[in-house]
Design an enzyme around this catalytic site. Sequence first.
Site, PDB file in Angstrom:
ATOM      1  N   ASP A 228      53.180   8.078  72.196  1.00 20.78           N
ATOM      2  CA  ASP A 228      52.108   7.686  71.043  1.00 20.78           C
ATOM      3  C   ASP A 228      51.421   6.322  71.804  1.00 20.78           C
ATOM      4  O   ASP A 228      51.786   5.762  72.864  1.00 20.78           O
ATOM      5  CB  ASP A 228      52.548   7.451  69.689  1.00 20.78           C
ATOM      6  CG  ASP A 228      51.642   6.641  68.835  1.00 20.78           C
ATOM      7  OD1 ASP A 228      50.593   7.031  68.736  1.00 20.78           O
ATOM      8  OD2 ASP A 228      52.032   5.703  68.294  1.00 20.78           O
ATOM      9  N   SER A 229      50.235   5.752  71.397  1.00 19.48           N
ATOM     10  CA  SER A 229      49.593   4.468  71.495  1.00 19.48           C
ATOM     11  C   SER A 229      50.356   3.477  71.470  1.00 19.48           C
ATOM     12  O   SER A 229      50.364   2.659  72.136  1.00 19.48           O
ATOM     13  CB  SER A 229      48.380   4.504  71.260  1.00 19.48           C
ATOM     14  OG  SER A 229      48.546   4.120  69.760  1.00 19.48           O
TER      15      SER A 229
ATOM     16  N   CYS B 276      50.810  11.471  68.280  1.00 22.71           N
ATOM     17  CA  CYS B 276      49.565  10.946  67.760  1.00 22.71           C
ATOM     18  C   CYS B 276      48.424  11.730  67.665  1.00 22.71           C
ATOM     19  O   CYS B 276      48.008  12.470  68.819  1.00 22.71           O
ATOM     20  CB  CYS B 276      49.126  10.148  69.274  1.00 22.71           C
ATOM     21  SG  CYS B 276      47.591   8.782  69.179  1.00 22.71           S
TER      22      CYS B 276
ATOM     23  N   GLU C 253      51.475  -2.463  64.641  1.00 24.30           N
ATOM     24  CA  GLU C 253      52.024  -2.670  66.484  1.00 24.30           C
ATOM     25  C   GLU C 253      52.592  -4.161  66.215  1.00 24.30           C
ATOM     26  O   GLU C 253      53.375  -4.574  67.190  1.00 24.30           O
ATOM     27  CB  GLU C 253      50.991  -2.727  67.207  1.00 24.30           C
ATOM     28  CG  GLU C 253      50.323  -1.396  67.507  1.00 24.30           C
ATOM     29  CD  GLU C 253      51.613  -0.734  68.397  1.00 24.30           C
ATOM     30  OE1 GLU C 253      51.910  -0.905  69.384  1.00 24.30           O
ATOM     31  OE2 GLU C 253      51.901   0.555  68.192  1.00 24.30           O
TER      32      GLU C 253
ATOM     33  N   CYS D 154      47.244   9.384  60.843  1.00 25.19           N
ATOM     34  CA  CYS D 154      47.693   8.697  62.176  1.00 25.19           C
ATOM     35  C   CYS D 154      49.065   8.320  62.162  1.00 25.19           C
ATOM     36  O   CYS D 154      49.378   7.959  60.801  1.00 25.19           O
ATOM     37  CB  CYS D 154      46.761   7.427  62.050  1.00 25.19           C
ATOM     38  SG  CYS D 154      47.351   6.121  63.514  1.00 25.19           S
TER      39      CYS D 154
ATOM     40  N   HIS E 100      50.869   5.923  62.710  1.00 24.28           N
ATOM     41  CA  HIS E 100      51.335   4.659  62.356  1.00 24.28           C
ATOM     42  C   HIS E 100      51.408   4.270  60.970  1.00 24.28           C
ATOM     43  O   HIS E 100      52.012   3.608  60.550  1.00 24.28           O
ATOM     44  CB  HIS E 100      50.228   3.605  62.852  1.00 24.28           C
ATOM     45  CG  HIS E 100      50.327   3.227  64.473  1.00 24.28           C
ATOM     46  ND1 HIS E 100      49.986   4.208  65.559  1.00 24.28           N
ATOM     47  CD2 HIS E 100      50.846   2.073  65.192  1.00 24.28           C
ATOM     48  CE1 HIS E 100      50.025   3.662  66.504  1.00 24.28           C
ATOM     49  NE2 HIS E 100      50.695   2.423  66.489  1.00 24.28           N
TER      50      HIS E 100
HETATM   51  N1  DGL Z   1      49.187   6.556  66.153  1.00 23.31           N
HETATM   52  C1  DGL Z   1      47.995   7.144  66.589  1.00 23.31           C
HETATM   53  C2  DGL Z   1      47.239   8.247  65.910  1.00 23.31           C
HETATM   54  O1  DGL Z   1      48.350   8.877  65.300  1.00 23.31           O
HETATM   55  C3  DGL Z   1      46.967   6.346  67.430  1.00 23.31           C
HETATM   56  C4  DGL Z   1      46.406   5.159  66.731  1.00 23.31           C
HETATM   57  C5  DGL Z   1      45.638   4.363  67.606  1.00 23.31           C
HETATM   58  O2  DGL Z   1      46.032   4.093  68.736  1.00 23.31           O
HETATM   59  O3  DGL Z   1      44.592   4.369  67.390  1.00 23.31           O
HETATM   60  O4  DGL Z   1      46.093   8.446  65.742  1.00 23.31           O
END
Ligand code: DGL
Length: 269
Positions: A17-18, A80, A158, A190, A192
């Site tokens: 993931d990011s 992600c 984060e 997302c 996160h």
């Molecule tokens: N966790 C990510 C997602 O599901 C990426 C969020 C990001 O880095 O902008 O989209």
Amino acid sequence: MEANTLIDPSAPVGVFDSGVGGLSVLRHIRQALPREDILYVADSAHAPYGSKTPQQIQARALALAEFLAGQGAKALVIACNTATAAAAPLLRERYGMPIVGMEPAVKPAVAATRSGVVGVLATSGTLQSARFAALLENYGRGVRVVTQAAHGLVESVERGEVDTPQTRALLWQYLEPLLQEGADTLVLGCTHYPFLRRLIQSLVGEGMTLIDTGAAVARQLHRRLEAAGLLRQDTHAGVEHFWTSGDAATVQRIIRRLWEDEKIEVHRL
Ligand code: DGL
């Protein structure tokens, strides 16, 4: 196309993931697949992906997939939504191993809504993608789907700020318009955002159904591994290994908190 000839059920599964958002997916993978070893990469030095171009995200996805393949991964999970939208076809072209991606849960949300209004909270990268447009086209008919790009939320998670007054205020900016539109079902688009689930639910009330795709992704990974003869079936208890492209000590502190394990070690990519 590079065929993957590796058929070793004891090889690990690679997840990326990011940043730390993919841990919300990893949680479901761990429950569904307790025997699998998992390699997790948080691309924290390049988060957020949401504001990057598809080309930039593709370059990162390729670099991370290459790293995980080099570590012997037998399958990849793109934990992600943003990276799946930008790079899943490219990774599938490049690697023969099973690759499981994810997309906002529009289909189950459309099935669940009673008010006929579904809210989708995601990054702008996801919402602007052709993949998301196709998702709406295929499954969004007959209901009103109200989208909301939630800038800044990934950064809050984060930093480990999942319950601060600042995060609450930011969330309210995004959730209030969805409530006013009459949404009764909210897609957490997302990875996160499940870490903000408690806060989100407290803001929108118990009447709003929150939907994310972590469990569905874990089930899909199970199916794909089984179909490929790659499911681990010995008595091994799966372990996780963590890497980050960011500052290892900082990311380790956040992962220990979100994964609820003070012994986790995070290595620098
Ligand atoms: N966790 C990510 C997602 O599901 C990426 C969020 C990001 O880095 O902008 O989209």
